[in-house]
Design an enzyme around this catalytic site. Structure first.
Site, PDB file in Angstrom:
ATOM      1  N   LYS A 192       0.825  -1.218   0.000  1.00  0.00           N
ATOM      2  CA  LYS A 192       0.000   0.000   0.000  1.00  0.00           C
ATOM      3  C   LYS A 192       0.851   1.256   0.000  1.00  0.00           C
ATOM      4  CE  LYS A 192      -4.485  -1.494   1.638  1.00  0.00           C
ATOM      5  NZ  LYS A 192      -5.647  -1.173   2.486  1.00  0.00           N
ATOM      6  N   LYS A 215      -3.419 -10.807  -7.424  1.00  0.00           N
ATOM      7  CA  LYS A 215      -4.707 -10.964  -6.757  1.00  0.00           C
ATOM      8  C   LYS A 215      -5.797 -10.093  -7.399  1.00  0.00           C
ATOM      9  CE  LYS A 215      -6.777  -9.800  -2.396  1.00  0.00           C
ATOM     10  NZ  LYS A 215      -6.673  -9.010  -1.185  1.00  0.00           N
ATOM     11  N   LYS A 259     -10.159  -5.019  -5.574  1.00  0.00           N
ATOM     12  CA  LYS A 259     -11.344  -4.203  -5.832  1.00  0.00           C
ATOM     13  C   LYS A 259     -10.982  -2.836  -6.391  1.00  0.00           C
ATOM     14  CE  LYS A 259     -11.801  -3.573  -0.840  1.00  0.00           C
ATOM     15  NZ  LYS A 259     -12.558  -3.965   0.341  1.00  0.00           N
TER      16      LYS A 259
END
Ligand code: TRP
Length: 331
Positions: free
Chosen positions: A115, A197, A200
């Site tokens: 992140k 992965k 979203k």
């Protein structure tokens, strides 16, 4: 445990339109626990603000995440469904556990590294201490079992280390939680880049199938899924795309990979992709219908939140009074 029932706790961030990865890897498994457990499912809005949110969207997604919990089969009469920021003890214990979490431990978290690479302009302290807030969520309810996707395993291990450390210093205070990562909790991968992965927040909509996608969008995304130059529907090295589609098919149908390979033996990729799309559409249909009904009834969702926050706060208070006493806080 507060009584003789095992406690189950998990949380989902209200920070994006949830994908079938969130559904298969987490929420769907939340419904699998027996009646004699005590179950807490939280919408973790405090975690969501570690990256910038548009307030009106955060608010809407908080309702949506709660509605999805219910639409996926969690009965609010039998499960404590609540919003994290409505129970201030999460933030309070989060701070306390910050003081029992080491800088070095937090520096090793892969989610933090990912992140902070992605949000290089906003590497705030909350992003860094995110795992101790997550530990607080879990430890506040004397949780035994935490159903999560495999990507949260490292955070769970940290929560266990923090619980053990606190217990060693102050004597038995927290239950040390166990992760519960079912076979279907495996990672669902991106349909366009099956080595990473399904996320979203992926800017490429074709890579992500969302719980609330229309049927024709779901079919189209599966038909466009990246595969390989082979044509056998069989798992294998270098066949990430097909491996992922087989996992998705199995998760929706309950079939094994072997059964799936047999079923599509000699059938080619086109037909298989359409079949994966169809099982996905039909599994999501009832969820989508119930979701739409719930989102039209905000007053009901608010009553669920209020009741959930009251129940959660009741148990959180028990743990907090023990923690305060152990730490030497007055009163
Ligand atoms: N970190 C989790 C995620 O990103 C969400 C979460 C927050 C959570 N607190 C939790 C999950 C406590 C399980 C238990 O998916």
């Amino acid at each position: 445990m507060f009584d003789n029932r095992k406690v189950v706790f998990s949380g989902v961030q209200p920070s994006g339109n949830l994908t079938i990865g969130n559904y298969l890897g987490a929420i769907k498994n939340f419904t699998a626990f027996p009646e004699d457990t005590m179950r807490f499912y939280c919408v973790v809005d405090l975690h969501a603000i570690t990256v910038r949110q548009v307030p009106a969207e955060l608010r809407r997604r908080t309702y949506e995440t709660l509605a999805l919990y219910i639409a996926c089969g969690l009965d609010p009469q039998k499960n404590t469904l609540f919003v994290q920021s409505q129970v201030p003890a999460h933030a309070e214990l989060g701070w306390i556990l910050d003081c029992y979490t080491m800088f070095g431990e937090l520096s090793r978290m892969t989610q933090f590294k990912d992140k902070s690479a992605k949000h290089a302009d906003n590497i705030n302290a909350g992003l860094f201490t995110y795992p101790s807030l997550m530990a607080a969520d879990i430890l506040l309810y004397q949780t035994d079992i935490v159903p999560v996707g495999i990507d949260q395993k490292q955070h769970l291990e940290l929560a266990r280390d923090v619980a053990n450390r606190f217990n060693t210093v102050h004597g038995d205070t927290f239950v040390v939680p166990e992760p519960y990562i079912p076979a279907s909790g495996m990672k669902i991968m991106s349909l366009q880049d099956p080595a990473s992965k399904m996320s979203k927040s992926d800017p490429n909509e074709n890579a992500v199938v969302r719980i609330l996608d229309e049927p024709d969008a779901i079919m189209r995304k599966f038909k466009r899924a990246v595969t390989d130059s082979d044509s056998r529907v069989a798992r294998g090295e270098g066949k990430d795309g097909i491996n992922n589609l087989i996992s998705i098919y199995c998760a929706f149908t309950g079939k094994t990979a072997e059964e799936t390979e047999r079923e599509f033996d000699g059938k080619g990729y086109g037909g298989f992709k359409a079949a994966v799309g169809e099982v996905c559409v039909s599994a999501l249909r009832p969820v989508q219908e119930e979701f739409a009904r719930l989102m039209a009834d905000k007053a009901y969702l608010e009553s669920v939140m209020k009741q959930g926050a009251e129940t959660a706060a009741y148990y959180a208070r028990k743990t907090m009074s023990k923690v305060r006493r152990k730490l030497g806080f007055v009163g």
